[in-house]
Design a protein around this motif. Sequence first.
Motif, PDB file in Angstrom:
ATOM      1  N   LEU B  54       0.828  -1.210   0.000  1.00  0.00           N
ATOM      2  CA  LEU B  54       0.000   0.000   0.000  1.00  0.00           C
ATOM      3  C   LEU B  54       0.865   1.263   0.000  1.00  0.00           C
ATOM      4  CD1 LEU B  54      -2.847   1.056  -0.107  1.00  0.00           C
ATOM      5  CD2 LEU B  54      -2.874   1.152   2.371  1.00  0.00           C
ATOM      6  N   ARG B  58      -0.469   3.318  -3.206  1.00  0.00           N
ATOM      7  CA  ARG B  58      -1.316   4.498  -3.032  1.00  0.00           C
ATOM      8  C   ARG B  58      -0.670   5.768  -3.599  1.00  0.00           C
ATOM      9  NH1 ARG B  58      -5.827   4.672   0.016  1.00  0.00           N
ATOM     10  NH2 ARG B  58      -5.965   2.548  -0.746  1.00  0.00           N
ATOM     11  N   LYS B  62      -6.295   5.208  -7.554  1.00  0.00           N
ATOM     12  CA  LYS B  62      -6.995   4.132  -8.249  1.00  0.00           C
ATOM     13  C   LYS B  62      -7.646   4.683  -9.513  1.00  0.00           C
ATOM     14  CE  LYS B  62      -8.196   1.055  -4.446  1.00  0.00           C
ATOM     15  NZ  LYS B  62      -7.894  -0.213  -5.129  1.00  0.00           N
ATOM     16  N   ARG B 203      -0.099   4.608   5.714  1.00  0.00           N
ATOM     17  CA  ARG B 203      -0.355   3.653   4.630  1.00  0.00           C
ATOM     18  C   ARG B 203       0.042   2.247   5.049  1.00  0.00           C
ATOM     19  NH1 ARG B 203       2.097   6.339  -0.881  1.00  0.00           N
ATOM     20  NH2 ARG B 203       0.833   8.232  -0.939  1.00  0.00           N
ATOM     21  N   THR B 205       0.147   0.975   8.019  1.00  0.00           N
ATOM     22  CA  THR B 205      -0.798   0.450   9.011  1.00  0.00           C
ATOM     23  C   THR B 205      -2.032  -0.125   8.320  1.00  0.00           C
ATOM     24  OG1 THR B 205      -0.064   2.055  10.645  1.00  0.00           O
ATOM     25  CG2 THR B 205      -2.219   1.070  11.010  1.00  0.00           C
ATOM     26  N   THR B 206      -2.633   0.671   7.453  1.00  0.00           N
ATOM     27  CA  THR B 206      -3.837   0.199   6.748  1.00  0.00           C
ATOM     28  C   THR B 206      -3.501  -0.987   5.846  1.00  0.00           C
ATOM     29  OG1 THR B 206      -4.845   2.369   6.836  1.00  0.00           O
ATOM     30  CG2 THR B 206      -5.665   0.889   5.146  1.00  0.00           C
ATOM     31  N   LEU B 209      -3.211  -4.078   8.101  1.00  0.00           N
ATOM     32  CA  LEU B 209      -4.498  -4.495   8.679  1.00  0.00           C
ATOM     33  C   LEU B 209      -5.420  -5.090   7.616  1.00  0.00           C
ATOM     34  CD1 LEU B 209      -5.251  -1.523  11.109  1.00  0.00           C
ATOM     35  CD2 LEU B 209      -4.589  -3.846  11.740  1.00  0.00           C
ATOM     36  N   PHE B 210      -5.442  -4.449   6.455  1.00  0.00           N
ATOM     37  CA  PHE B 210      -6.333  -4.927   5.398  1.00  0.00           C
ATOM     38  C   PHE B 210      -5.818  -6.226   4.775  1.00  0.00           C
ATOM     39  CE2 PHE B 210      -9.575  -1.544   4.186  1.00  0.00           C
ATOM     40  CZ  PHE B 210      -9.553  -0.966   5.435  1.00  0.00           C
ATOM     41  N   ARG B 212      -4.340  -8.540   6.340  1.00  0.00           N
ATOM     42  CA  ARG B 212      -4.710  -9.594   7.291  1.00  0.00           C
ATOM     43  C   ARG B 212      -6.139 -10.087   7.034  1.00  0.00           C
ATOM     44  NH1 ARG B 212      -6.303 -11.004  12.327  1.00  0.00           N
ATOM     45  NH2 ARG B 212      -4.755 -12.163  13.532  1.00  0.00           N
ATOM     46  N   LYS B 213      -7.002  -9.159   6.658  1.00  0.00           N
ATOM     47  CA  LYS B 213      -8.394  -9.518   6.400  1.00  0.00           C
ATOM     48  C   LYS B 213      -8.617  -9.978   4.955  1.00  0.00           C
ATOM     49  CE  LYS B 213     -10.409  -5.611   7.844  1.00  0.00           C
ATOM     50  NZ  LYS B 213     -11.522  -4.722   8.274  1.00  0.00           N
ATOM     51  N   GLY B 214      -7.607  -9.808   4.141  1.00  0.00           N
ATOM     52  CA  GLY B 214      -7.786 -10.116   2.723  1.00  0.00           C
ATOM     53  C   GLY B 214      -8.615  -9.051   2.028  1.00  0.00           C
ATOM     54  N   ALA B 215      -8.792  -7.918   2.721  1.00  0.00           N
ATOM     55  CA  ALA B 215      -9.586  -6.832   2.143  1.00  0.00           C
ATOM     56  C   ALA B 215      -8.736  -6.076   1.136  1.00  0.00           C
ATOM     57  CB  ALA B 215     -10.075  -5.895   3.237  1.00  0.00           C
ATOM     58  N   SER B 216      -9.408  -5.480   0.187  1.00  0.00           N
ATOM     59  CA  SER B 216      -8.681  -4.810  -0.885  1.00  0.00           C
ATOM     60  C   SER B 216      -8.264  -3.414  -0.459  1.00  0.00           C
ATOM     61  CB  SER B 216      -9.573  -4.722  -2.110  1.00  0.00           C
ATOM     62  OG  SER B 216      -8.927  -4.002  -3.110  1.00  0.00           O
ATOM     63  N   THR B 217      -7.077  -3.003  -0.909  1.00  0.00           N
ATOM     64  CA  THR B 217      -6.646  -1.618  -0.655  1.00  0.00           C
ATOM     65  C   THR B 217      -6.414  -0.941  -1.986  1.00  0.00           C
ATOM     66  OG1 THR B 217      -4.391  -2.436  -0.434  1.00  0.00           O
ATOM     67  CG2 THR B 217      -5.611  -2.037   1.584  1.00  0.00           C
TER      68      THR B 217
END
Lengths: 471, 217
Positions: B54, B58, B62, B203, B205-206, B209-210, B212-217
């Motif tokens: 990230l 970033r 996007k 950046r 940190t997010t 964390l994301f 870990r959740k498999g969430a998209s950044t």
Amino acid sequence: MSATVVNDPVGGVARGVPRPDLRQDMQGEMPAQERVDIAMRHFVRDFGAVAATYMESCVHCGMCAEACHFYVQTGDPKYTPIWKIEPFKQAYKREAGPFALFMRALGLKRKVTIEELQEWQELIYDSCTMCGRCTLICPMGIDIAALVSLARHGMHKAGLVPHELWAAAERGEREGSPLGATPKVLKERIEWIADEDDVDIHLDKEHADVLVTMSSIEIQKYPQAMAAVAKVLNHLGMSWTIRSDGYEATNFGLLSGNADWQRDMSMKMIKAAIACKAKLLLLPECGHAYTAMRWQGANVYGQPLPFKVRHISEFLGEHITDGSLRLKKGLNKTVTFHDPCQVARRGGVFEAPRVVLAALGAEVHEMKDNRSMNWCCGGGGGVISIHRADAIRYKAFEIKMRQVEDTGAEMLVTSCSNCRLSFDDSQAHFHWDKTAHSLLEAVADNLDDTPPARSVAPAAIVNPYREAPAP
Amino acid sequence: MDLLTLARGPILQWALVIFVVGTVWRLAGILLLRRKPDYTEPRSTHTWRGAANLIVKRTVPKREFAAQTAFGNTIGYVFHIGLAVVVFGFVPHILFIKSLTGLSWPGLPSGIVYVVGALTVAALVAALVRRISNPVMRLISNADDYFSWAVTIAPVITGLMAAAHWGGPYPTILAIHVLSVCLLLAWLPFGKLMHAFLVFIARGTTGALFARKGAST
């Protein structure tokens, strides 16, 4: 509840949105200053390195506004995501930041007032679904939705929550369900739907591998979900149960900002899962239930959970992929899928529902913004429960409606009952011809009960010139 | 002791002390706060990769946001890159840094640095105009934003004035230029300019964390 109309603080009139009745709700009796002090104390109470990093990092570029459906649809700058936590940012810098001493001594950050907090109630609750789309645009990577969640902690303790949301959360704490789906109601609804759909629904089994949890929205409004999950699990031949001591996955403690109530709701399910020795806690089609249990449940419990936690769409996707769940290609039409924010963007489940739709024979027409870039339905984060937010919620929904229409798909499917509720309400408001259908129910309607085709065993390598090896 | 000697000597030293102490204090005040253990079952354990990902990713907006943020991003790119080119590409700056640290590298032709300096000033002015005229930015801006803008543009303008031998005797303008750099250094830890460091932490940190959740950044 008194309804007070106050002037728009920034003097802007939202484009095309009737000015909401900025009724400011309060719970409990306490002096104004005490409310402010409590709000700030509880806001910073949960403050750790992560929240402090975010609080310190904003460069005021304003880009987050462009990611927020409430700003994009109204053009009103007060809906800029980072502005929604402005009083809390101010309070953090004054009370808790690394230079707090100087800020106070030199008067660089003044104290937040009760009037400001009342004014911000609309921004923290009515116009933020905590969908987290703004997190993806922020050049600093600040997770603004997480900060709004912390701000709600402070607001709840200070008794500054929109009344309907507070009442639902309080009812959830008192009765075990925010929508009146008490254990007694649950039993009655299960008996009725089991009879109606002629399906075995296991209630209160002493031991089971899978603990099935429900959203009270499903129990009360979409009871077919209970029959659907039962059909799927019975089809898979699993040992499962719904437990009347831990079935409610909807967590209004989380939405309203009461960490204690959130813990109570989560612990009921955790205790029920442990009691029946479940290996899996299956979450319903509900977005914030996924956040509350999948990504916060173990932390509420204080140690790793002795069972897995899965959203129903993940579960379906996994079992289709491993071949244990066989479906008829009965959804032979074009479909578009609405990604629930908490499950997809903030939860990490993107492909499982698409695996399910493909297995159902659907031709998926994606919306222009899908998966992590999906636009929220406008009703998440408890917003659907707040009546005074209806106008702005409908305005936000227009984006979704446009994007669904643009796909040209015949059918709209999602995997969140709160999203469905939001879609149903907006559908009625706009006299729209699209209904959001449940992914789970589509699966339950298309279970392939024919015996599996004889699997072709890996051909044993048999040397034709020799006798087969002894078994 | 004349103004230039004073500026290059004790004032610069004090500015550097404030810069270092302030930066360490602020970073410590953030990073030493507690981090709650996360007991949830991770979808991915590659959190460091997520953080690094990230931090890099970033830097470019996007695709879906590119159009809405094009103006602000373009201005941002021009003055950030411009500042880097002017600070680290101008030969007298390299010599000055060498005198302090012993480190040096090849410089750019002065003409190029002047053009880049002028572009940087133009982009910073555009950023200010946007901050004042854009309703969102006007609402969310505070004194820090305007003061930080002023202490950022001041060294560029005074540097261009010194290079052009314009605005007064060269030693005086050069001294003012050095003083403006001192002000920038001394202010950096206390306001939004700290994002020079915090951008990596926020950046990262997010991103972690994301991931870990498999969430998209």
